[in-house]
Design an enzyme around this catalytic site. Structure first.
Site, short mmCIF file in Angstrom:
data_model
loop_
_atom_site.label_atom_id
_atom_site.label_comp_id
_atom_site.label_asym_id
_atom_site.label_seq_id
_atom_site.Cartn_x
_atom_site.Cartn_y
_atom_site.Cartn_z
N ARG A 105 47.41 78.23 74.95
CA ARG A 105 46.27 79.15 74.83
C ARG A 105 45.00 78.55 75.44
NH1 ARG A 105 47.06 79.53 68.50
NH2 ARG A 105 49.20 79.42 69.27
N LYS A 127 55.65 66.73 69.20
CA LYS A 127 56.71 67.58 68.66
C LYS A 127 57.84 66.72 68.08
CE LYS A 127 56.26 71.64 71.70
NZ LYS A 127 55.97 72.64 70.66
N ASP A 141 58.33 75.36 79.31
CA ASP A 141 57.00 75.83 78.95
C ASP A 141 56.17 76.30 80.15
OD1 ASP A 141 55.58 76.47 76.71
OD2 ASP A 141 54.47 74.57 76.61
N ASP A 195 49.18 70.74 70.09
CA ASP A 195 50.40 71.44 70.49
C ASP A 195 50.13 72.94 70.75
OD1 ASP A 195 53.01 71.73 71.17
OD2 ASP A 195 53.80 71.64 69.12
N1 BES Z 1 55.30 75.81 73.96
C1 BES Z 1 55.13 75.94 72.56
C2 BES Z 1 55.80 77.21 72.00
C3 BES Z 1 57.29 77.30 72.10
C4 BES Z 1 58.09 76.80 71.08
C5 BES Z 1 57.88 77.96 73.15
C6 BES Z 1 59.46 76.94 71.15
C7 BES Z 1 59.25 78.09 73.22
C8 BES Z 1 60.04 77.58 72.21
C9 BES Z 1 53.64 76.01 72.20
O1 BES Z 1 52.80 75.31 73.03
C10 BES Z 1 53.51 75.51 70.82
O2 BES Z 1 53.84 74.38 70.59
N2 BES Z 1 53.04 76.34 69.92
C11 BES Z 1 52.86 75.97 68.55
C12 BES Z 1 51.57 76.58 68.07
C13 BES Z 1 51.11 76.06 66.76
C14 BES Z 1 50.71 74.60 66.88
C15 BES Z 1 49.96 76.89 66.29
C16 BES Z 1 54.05 76.52 67.76
O3 BES Z 1 54.57 77.57 68.10
O4 BES Z 1 54.47 75.83 66.83
ZN ZN Z 2 53.46 75.01 74.97
ZN ZN Z 3 52.64 73.23 72.43
#
Ligand code: BES
Ligand code: ZN
Ligand code: ZN
Length: 490
Positions: free
Chosen positions: A342, A268, A279, A338
């Site tokens: 899921r 990230k 998370d 990331d």
């Molecule tokens: N934990 C994150 C989602 C998240 C982001 C929660 C900001 C709370 C605040 C999740 O694991 C993630 O990174 N999701 C990605 C998915 C993408 C790679 C398809 C996202 O939301 O960018």
């Molecule tokens: Zn996550």
């Molecule tokens: Zn993630």
């Protein structure tokens, strides 16, 4: 903070501070009039210049007694949420002014369509949630932290009110417990620590618990959970914690427990990596809800299924392009490390399915895309059972942990199909389209037979600023929602 109901009249009652509510443009509340005349109109005089907007409050002090009038806004717009907010505002004003104790009749305010139980719980929530603070890592000036130790609810029906208060206390303590877990730094709250805490919760509440470690997970074939955790020295765990195993209705609650989400090899960027201790907020709320089931006399078999791992960068991290055989037998093509939540949920949902629950609800900080959908004002829900989703929406509207349904269409399902495996962990396209829905459409592959709903709390689990009864940090979202859901008749 202790909340106590007392059967005493406002007039005779002795207290350092009495808190009452006033609506915009409304006359002085009837029950305050007698006190006002005994003080030669001091209160009504002071209220002439108070506009009674929500969040505003004014102290009225006299040698004999002190009062805090809190604004309730416009009467026509008043509801339970405004009562929660006004109560939070009252608590904070009293605390700021160094009161250790106050009395109130805020719970007696009439809210259209709601009863004394609803208003008592709302006021208690305002007080108890706003009084939360996370100070365990402060070593300097800790003694300067102000707090209110006691609030007294004056009521003709004190014994009833006390029962409602006691229920609210369980709900709020559970919410604050979930907040503590989210706020705990990720160096301390690693998967094994979460499992230890769950074991303590189980011991204290006489719940059944099983914790599966790396070797057992390998034997079980929980390869998606293992893959996400394999880049970290802090090994993944699967926690299964149950209340009322003999009850008829069985509900599985599955909570995402990523103790820190660095993004993995798809690291990230700086702006998004901080605060990723949040998370595991889904896991926190599931653990908190299960801990409350017996205390609240909920006669349902509630099973908390918590997959927990750290999504880290290491020489053994899982990679984009990997293909992983999940617990369900389906092969998952990794597009982006990331999109790890899921993956651990895929195994946990498929595992939950083997327990044959009537319903499965998962709750997860799954996507940043959920922030795009509703802002920070609510959580997204998807699922395969309209009546289950309706119950969640109703529960959310009641406690103001609102959820809003998004559809899952064939085209969305299509986006999750892999060319070389069964499913892919990010949708086809540029990777951001319909982010919340494609997350849900991925998960749907792992819950074939059950009534299922997926709640994405990516937008609601964490606050950057203090507002109303939220403090900065973990919100405990999902706890009140799921408890309300479980306590509902229909
Ligand atoms: N934990 C994150 C989602 C998240 C982001 C929660 C900001 C709370 C605040 C999740 O694991 C993630 O990174 N999701 C990605 C998915 C993408 C790679 C398809 C996202 O939301 O960018
Ligand atoms: Zn996550
Ligand atoms: Zn993630």
């Amino acid at each position: 903070m202790r909340l106590i109901a007392k059967k005493e009249s406002i007039y005779d009652h002795k207290t350092p501070l009495f808190v009452f509510g006033v609506f915009e443009g409304a006359p002085l509340p009837a029950e305050i009039k007698r006190i006002d005349s005994s003080l030669n109109g001091l209160i009504s005089e002071k209220l002439k210049i108070f506009d009674a907007e929500l969040d505003k409050a004014v102290f009225i002090t006299s040698p004999k007694k002190s009062f805090l009038a809190v604004g309730l806004g416009k009467k026509a717009e008043f509801d339970l949420e405004k009562l929660r907010k006004a109560s939070a505002s009252a608590l904070k004003h009293a605390r700021e002014a160094n009161y250790r104790e106050f009395s109130t009749n805020l719970h007696e305010i009439k809210v259209k369509g709601r009863n004394l139980k609803d208003t008592t719980i709302a006021v208690s929530e305002g007080f108890l949630l706003a009084s939360y603070n996370f100070t365990k890592f402060k070593t300097v000036d800790k003694d300067k932290v102000k707090s209110v130790a006691k609030a007294v609810f004056l009521s003709k029906n004190a014994s009833q009110v006390q029962r409602y208060i006691d229920e609210a206390v369980v709900i709020c303590e559970s919410t604050n417990f979930a907040r503590d877990l989210v706020n705990e730094p990720p160096c301390s709250l690693v998967p094994a620590k979460l499992a230890q805490i769950a074991a303590k919760v189980a011991r204290e509440n006489k719940l059944r618990i099983r914790v599966f470690g790396k070797e057992e997970l390998k034997k079980m074939g929980m390869n998606a959970l293992l893959a996400v955790g394999q880049g970290s020295a802090n090994e993944p765990k699967l926690i299964v914690i149950e209340a009322n195993p003999n009850a008829k209705e069985r509900i599985a609650l599955v909570g995402k427990g990523i103790t820190f989400d660095s993004g993995g090899l798809n690291l990230k960027p700086t702006r998004w990596i901080s605060e990723m201790k949040q998370d595991m907020a889904g896991a926190a709320s599931v653990l908190a809800v299960v801990s409350a089931v017996k205390k609240l006399n909920i006669k349902k078999h509630v099973i908390g299924v918590i997959p927990t791992a750290e999504n880290s960068v290491g020489s053994n991290s899982y990679r984009p392009d990997d293909i992983i055989k999940s617990f369900s037998g389906k092969n998952i093509e990794i597009i982006n490390t990331d999109a790890e939540g899921r993956l651990i949920l895929a195994d946990a949902l498929a595992y939950a399915e083997t327990l044959k629950p009537d319903k499965i609800i998962d709750i997860a900080t799954l996507t940043g895309a959920s922030i795009v959908v509703l802002g920070y004002f609510g959580s997204c829900v998807c699922g395969n059972d309209p009546s289950l989703i309706k119950q969640l929406i109703d529960a959310g509207n009641y406690c103001y942990e609102r959820v809003w349904e998004l559809p899952m269409w064939e085209e969305h399902r299509e986006m999750m199909k892999s060319d070389i495996a069964d499913v892919r962990n990010v949708g086809k396209g540029k990777g951001f389209e319909a982010g919340v829905i494609t997350g849900a459409a991925f998960l749907e592959n792992f819950v074939e037979k059950r009534h299922w709903a997926h709640i994405d709390i990516g937008a609601t689990a964490f606050k950057d600023e203090e507002t109303h009864y939220f403090t900065k940090g973990g919100t405990g979202v999902g706890v009140r929602l799921l408890i309300n859901f479980l306590m509902r008749k229909k």
